[in-house]
Design a protein around this motif. Structure first.
Motif, PDB file in Angstrom:
ATOM      1  N   ASP A   1       0.900  -1.089   0.083  1.00 43.64           N
ATOM      2  CA  ASP A   1      -0.069   0.124   0.155  1.00 43.64           C
ATOM      3  C   ASP A   1       0.866   1.196  -0.006  1.00 43.64           C
ATOM      4  O   ASP A   1       0.460   2.114   0.719  1.00 43.64           O
ATOM      5  CB  ASP A   1      -0.906   0.072   1.318  1.00 43.64           C
ATOM      6  N   MET A   2       2.021   1.155  -0.443  1.00 48.17           N
ATOM      7  CA  MET A   2       2.925   2.396  -0.466  1.00 48.17           C
ATOM      8  C   MET A   2       2.292   3.437  -1.825  1.00 48.17           C
ATOM      9  O   MET A   2       1.534   3.036  -2.564  1.00 48.17           O
ATOM     10  CB  MET A   2       4.377   1.927  -1.357  1.00 48.17           C
ATOM     11  N   THR A   3       2.609   4.608  -1.579  1.00 48.88           N
ATOM     12  CA  THR A   3       2.384   5.368  -2.779  1.00 48.88           C
ATOM     13  C   THR A   3       3.329   4.940  -4.006  1.00 48.88           C
ATOM     14  O   THR A   3       4.407   4.513  -3.627  1.00 48.88           O
ATOM     15  CB  THR A   3       2.637   7.006  -2.499  1.00 48.88           C
ATOM     16  N   ARG A   4       3.027   5.553  -4.957  1.00 51.06           N
ATOM     17  CA  ARG A   4       3.843   5.326  -6.282  1.00 51.06           C
ATOM     18  C   ARG A   4       5.317   5.763  -5.930  1.00 51.06           C
ATOM     19  O   ARG A   4       6.378   5.083  -6.273  1.00 51.06           O
ATOM     20  CB  ARG A   4       3.229   5.761  -7.590  1.00 51.06           C
ATOM     21  N   PRO A   5       5.254   7.100  -5.679  1.00 47.91           N
ATOM     22  CA  PRO A   5       6.882   7.771  -5.578  1.00 47.91           C
ATOM     23  C   PRO A   5       7.549   7.144  -4.539  1.00 47.91           C
ATOM     24  O   PRO A   5       8.397   6.769  -4.536  1.00 47.91           O
ATOM     25  CB  PRO A   5       6.453   9.292  -4.945  1.00 47.91           C
ATOM     26  N   GLN A   6       7.058   6.551  -3.396  1.00 46.18           N
ATOM     27  CA  GLN A   6       7.586   5.706  -2.243  1.00 46.18           C
ATOM     28  C   GLN A   6       8.102   4.563  -2.951  1.00 46.18           C
ATOM     29  O   GLN A   6       9.408   4.109  -2.657  1.00 46.18           O
ATOM     30  CB  GLN A   6       6.852   5.475  -1.130  1.00 46.18           C
ATOM     31  N   ALA A   7       7.516   3.721  -3.634  1.00 45.50           N
ATOM     32  CA  ALA A   7       7.892   2.496  -4.113  1.00 45.50           C
ATOM     33  C   ALA A   7       8.901   2.808  -5.119  1.00 45.50           C
ATOM     34  O   ALA A   7       9.778   1.895  -4.926  1.00 45.50           O
ATOM     35  CB  ALA A   7       6.520   1.864  -4.841  1.00 45.50           C
ATOM     36  N   VAL A   8       8.723   3.700  -6.133  1.00 47.93           N
ATOM     37  CA  VAL A   8       9.753   3.893  -7.054  1.00 47.93           C
ATOM     38  C   VAL A   8      11.158   4.479  -6.294  1.00 47.93           C
ATOM     39  O   VAL A   8      12.276   3.891  -6.664  1.00 47.93           O
ATOM     40  CB  VAL A   8       9.388   5.258  -7.953  1.00 47.93           C
ATOM     41  N   THR A   9      11.189   5.112  -5.128  1.00 54.78           N
ATOM     42  CA  THR A   9      12.403   5.528  -4.423  1.00 54.78           C
ATOM     43  C   THR A   9      12.861   4.266  -3.929  1.00 54.78           C
ATOM     44  O   THR A   9      14.222   4.250  -4.128  1.00 54.78           O
ATOM     45  CB  THR A   9      11.956   6.655  -3.370  1.00 54.78           C
ATOM     46  N   ILE A  10      12.206   3.501  -3.291  1.00 51.88           N
ATOM     47  CA  ILE A  10      13.038   2.369  -2.757  1.00 51.88           C
ATOM     48  C   ILE A  10      13.653   1.557  -3.781  1.00 51.88           C
ATOM     49  O   ILE A  10      14.942   1.211  -3.400  1.00 51.88           O
ATOM     50  CB  ILE A  10      11.928   1.320  -1.833  1.00 51.88           C
ATOM     51  N   MET A  11      12.988   1.286  -4.821  1.00 52.77           N
ATOM     52  CA  MET A  11      13.643   0.330  -5.749  1.00 52.77           C
ATOM     53  C   MET A  11      14.862   1.195  -6.298  1.00 52.77           C
ATOM     54  O   MET A  11      15.938   0.362  -6.690  1.00 52.77           O
ATOM     55  CB  MET A  11      12.546   0.088  -7.054  1.00 52.77           C
ATOM     56  N   VAL A  12      14.493   2.186  -6.646  1.00 53.73           N
ATOM     57  CA  VAL A  12      15.696   3.071  -7.467  1.00 53.73           C
ATOM     58  C   VAL A  12      17.019   3.360  -6.686  1.00 53.73           C
ATOM     59  O   VAL A  12      18.040   3.266  -6.859  1.00 53.73           O
ATOM     60  CB  VAL A  12      15.253   4.459  -8.023  1.00 53.73           C
ATOM     61  N   VAL A  13      16.648   3.608  -5.314  1.00 50.04           N
ATOM     62  CA  VAL A  13      17.858   3.804  -4.284  1.00 50.04           C
ATOM     63  C   VAL A  13      18.654   2.604  -4.285  1.00 50.04           C
ATOM     64  O   VAL A  13      20.034   2.498  -4.355  1.00 50.04           O
ATOM     65  CB  VAL A  13      17.359   4.229  -3.028  1.00 50.04           C
ATOM     66  N   ALA A  14      17.905   1.523  -4.076  1.00 49.05           N
ATOM     67  CA  ALA A  14      18.694   0.261  -3.847  1.00 49.05           C
ATOM     68  C   ALA A  14      19.531  -0.314  -5.249  1.00 49.05           C
ATOM     69  O   ALA A  14      20.696  -0.593  -5.214  1.00 49.05           O
ATOM     70  CB  ALA A  14      17.806  -0.998  -3.621  1.00 49.05           C
ATOM     71  N   ALA A  15      18.791   0.096  -6.347  1.00 50.71           N
ATOM     72  CA  ALA A  15      19.435  -0.306  -7.612  1.00 50.71           C
ATOM     73  C   ALA A  15      20.904   0.718  -7.680  1.00 50.71           C
ATOM     74  O   ALA A  15      21.702   0.484  -8.352  1.00 50.71           O
ATOM     75  CB  ALA A  15      18.711  -0.142  -8.631  1.00 50.71           C
ATOM     76  N   TRP A  16      20.728   1.880  -7.504  1.00 54.61           N
ATOM     77  CA  TRP A  16      21.397   2.871  -7.543  1.00 54.61           C
ATOM     78  C   TRP A  16      22.939   2.424  -6.682  1.00 54.61           C
ATOM     79  O   TRP A  16      23.996   2.406  -7.294  1.00 54.61           O
ATOM     80  CB  TRP A  16      21.249   4.335  -6.932  1.00 54.61           C
ATOM     81  N   ALA A  17      22.477   2.074  -5.363  1.00 53.66           N
ATOM     82  CA  ALA A  17      23.632   1.687  -4.609  1.00 53.66           C
ATOM     83  C   ALA A  17      24.370   0.275  -5.445  1.00 53.66           C
ATOM     84  O   ALA A  17      25.684   0.296  -5.396  1.00 53.66           O
ATOM     85  CB  ALA A  17      23.071   1.323  -3.337  1.00 53.66           C
TER      86      ALA A  17
END
Ligand code: PHE
Length: 477
Positions: free
Chosen positions: A339-355
């Protein structure tokens, strides 16, 4: 975007799937892998997999998305329930999420290089430069973790922004202009290559099939590349399929995607190798191939800075439309499940992939050798991540084929396919037997070749797969 969303136009799935398929895989990865693996033989395996295995699985994956109308993980969970199969099939979704995450991590770093070259082109820095200067410039980029991290960050942040906003606005209309424009510029580069390069040598390199030229790992790379280039076996197509209109034809769409994707790769390969042979460069120079040969052509071409600038902008566009399809399946899952908001979900995925992407950054400089990855797997972190995706994507595709071929009922599939019984039977035969056999064949052929801990890892994955298969697949009424 919730699971019940549908694209605004009937044809948008085609556009989005082409956008996902056409990307760095065609322009950067295909030519360099072909160059490293001896040319024609590599292309033969690649093309055979696309047509005999890729297209049927593309149909299967879209179908799983469209019947479940949810993100891959939740969609597979739903399908295992409605079809009373083992929950182990949900691993299709998880394996896909892992692949998406791994691919995004290095994809963004490479796309960052294109950002660098866009800048160099538009500022005219390379006008008139010779081969030595250009390859020295590329080496300097690779030697700088700071610069590469900067570009990587910019690219991934921009992709995140687009997916975060929802994919309807920018992407649908952007793709309509960018994809044809990319093709036109590619043809311009090809014509330049034909006039100034050695197209004959390029054609004979690409289309002389001598299977003995292909190393065992080359088989795996060719098959991995054919899944990679079609964005197959990792949930991107399933996630997009979930938004696909029920009326659009699965078969026609899949064939169109494979055709456009292959055409772009072939034109890019022909253009790049004409220039490579014309300038006496090395075919096997690896990931730098596109970034060294094309700037060389643009340096000499009339209006080269402009043509080159536009070319790299389009490369970036193709890369963005692919990278958003890497973010989408995982983000959609986080939204549905937690039930995350779309921006939250995207941030989690992208920050992890960035690292994770930082591992690829350092693989070209400070960690180029002597790391734990070299000790354990005999390759750099970047090469190891690539190898993993070469295994994960076909494995995911294999499981998708088996599930769609054996668990879905005939009436369901007939309704989805919307074609006659002959094509249904052909398709089902391809996904039940031909696809799985071809993928297993290449796996079995290459396992002894892949060093180190990859073998146990692969073994463990296969055991999970066999476990999943051993569960009886009961058909729902
Ligand atoms: N198909 C894309 C390309 O060729 C890469 C990709 C792989 C995108 C998997 C999404 C999913 O560049």
């Amino acid at each position: 975007m919730s699971g019940h969303n549908v694209w605004t136009h009937k044809g948008t799935f085609l556009l989005a799937a082409v956008g996902s398929a056409v990307g760095l895989g065609n322009l950067w990865r295909f030519p360099y892998l072909t160059g490293e693996n001896g040319g024609g033989a590599f292309i033969l395996i690649y093309a055979l997999t696309i047509f005999a295995v890729g297209i049927p699985i593309l149909i299967a994956e879209t179908m799983l998305g469209r019947t479940s109308r949810q993100s891959p993980i939740m969609g597979m969970r739903h399908l295992t329930k409605t079809h009373k199969t083992s929950r182990a099939w949900e691993s299709i979704g998880w394996l896909g999420a892992a692949s998406a995450f791994l691919i995004l991590s290095f994809y963004s770093v490479i796309a960052g290089w294109a950002l660098h070259y866009t800048w160099l082109m538009l500022t005219g820095s390379l006008v008139g430069a010779d081969a030595a200067t250009i390859s020295a410039g590329f080496d300097a980029l690779l030697a700088s973790p700071g610069l590469m991290t900067l570009y990587h960050t910019l690219f991934i942040a921009f992709s995140a922004l687009i997916v975060g906003m929802g994919i309807h606005k920018g992407i649908e209309s952007g793709l309509r202009i960018m994809m044809p424009a990319l093709f036109v510029i590619l043809i311009v580069v090809l014509i330049y290559g034909v006039i100034n390069g050695d197209v004959r040598a390029a054609a004979s390199f690409l289309f002389t099939f001598n299977i003995a030229d292909l190393s065992l790992e080359g088989w795996l790379q060719a098959m991995g590349q054919s899944f990679f280039t079609l964005s197959l076996g990792m949930g991107a197509i399933m996630a997009y399929g979930a938004y696909m209109s029920s009326e659009a034809s699965l078969t026609r769409t899949a064939i169109a995607v494979a055709f456009v994707d292959t055409a772009v790769a072939m034109v890019a390969g022909l253009a790049i190798f004409s220039l490579v042979f014309g300038a006496g460069l090395e075919t096997g120079q690896g990931p730098g191939l596109m970034f060294v040969t094309l700037p060389l052509a643009f340096a000499d071409m009339p209006f080269g800075a402009l043509v080159g600038g536009v070319f790299f902008i389009l490369v970036l566009g193709a890369a963005i439309s692919s990278s958003i399809s890497l973010i989408e399946p995982v983000a959609a899952f986080l939204v549905e499940r937690f039930d995350m908001t779309r921006p939250q979900a995207v941030t989690i995925m992208v920050v992890a992939a960035w690292a994770m992407g930082l591992l690829t950054v350092v693989s070209f400089n400070i960690w180029a050798e002597g790391t734990i990855f070299h000790a354990l797997f005999g390759r750099s972190a970047f090469e190891f991540i690539e190898l993993l995706t070469n295994i994960f994507m076909p494995l995911g595709g294999l499981m998708i084929a088996l599930f769609a071929g054996w668990a879905l009922t005939q009436s369901e599939v007939m309704k989805e396919l919307g074609t006659n019984i002959t094509w249904f039977k052909t398709w089902r035969f391809l996904v039940r037997f031909v696809g799985p056999a071809a993928v297993s064949f290449v796996f079995l052929r290459t396992i002894p070749q892949v060093e180190g801990y990859v073998v146990p890892t692969l073994g463990a994955l296969l055991i999970v797969g066999v476990f999943a298969l051993s569960q009886r697949l009961r058909k729902s009424a």
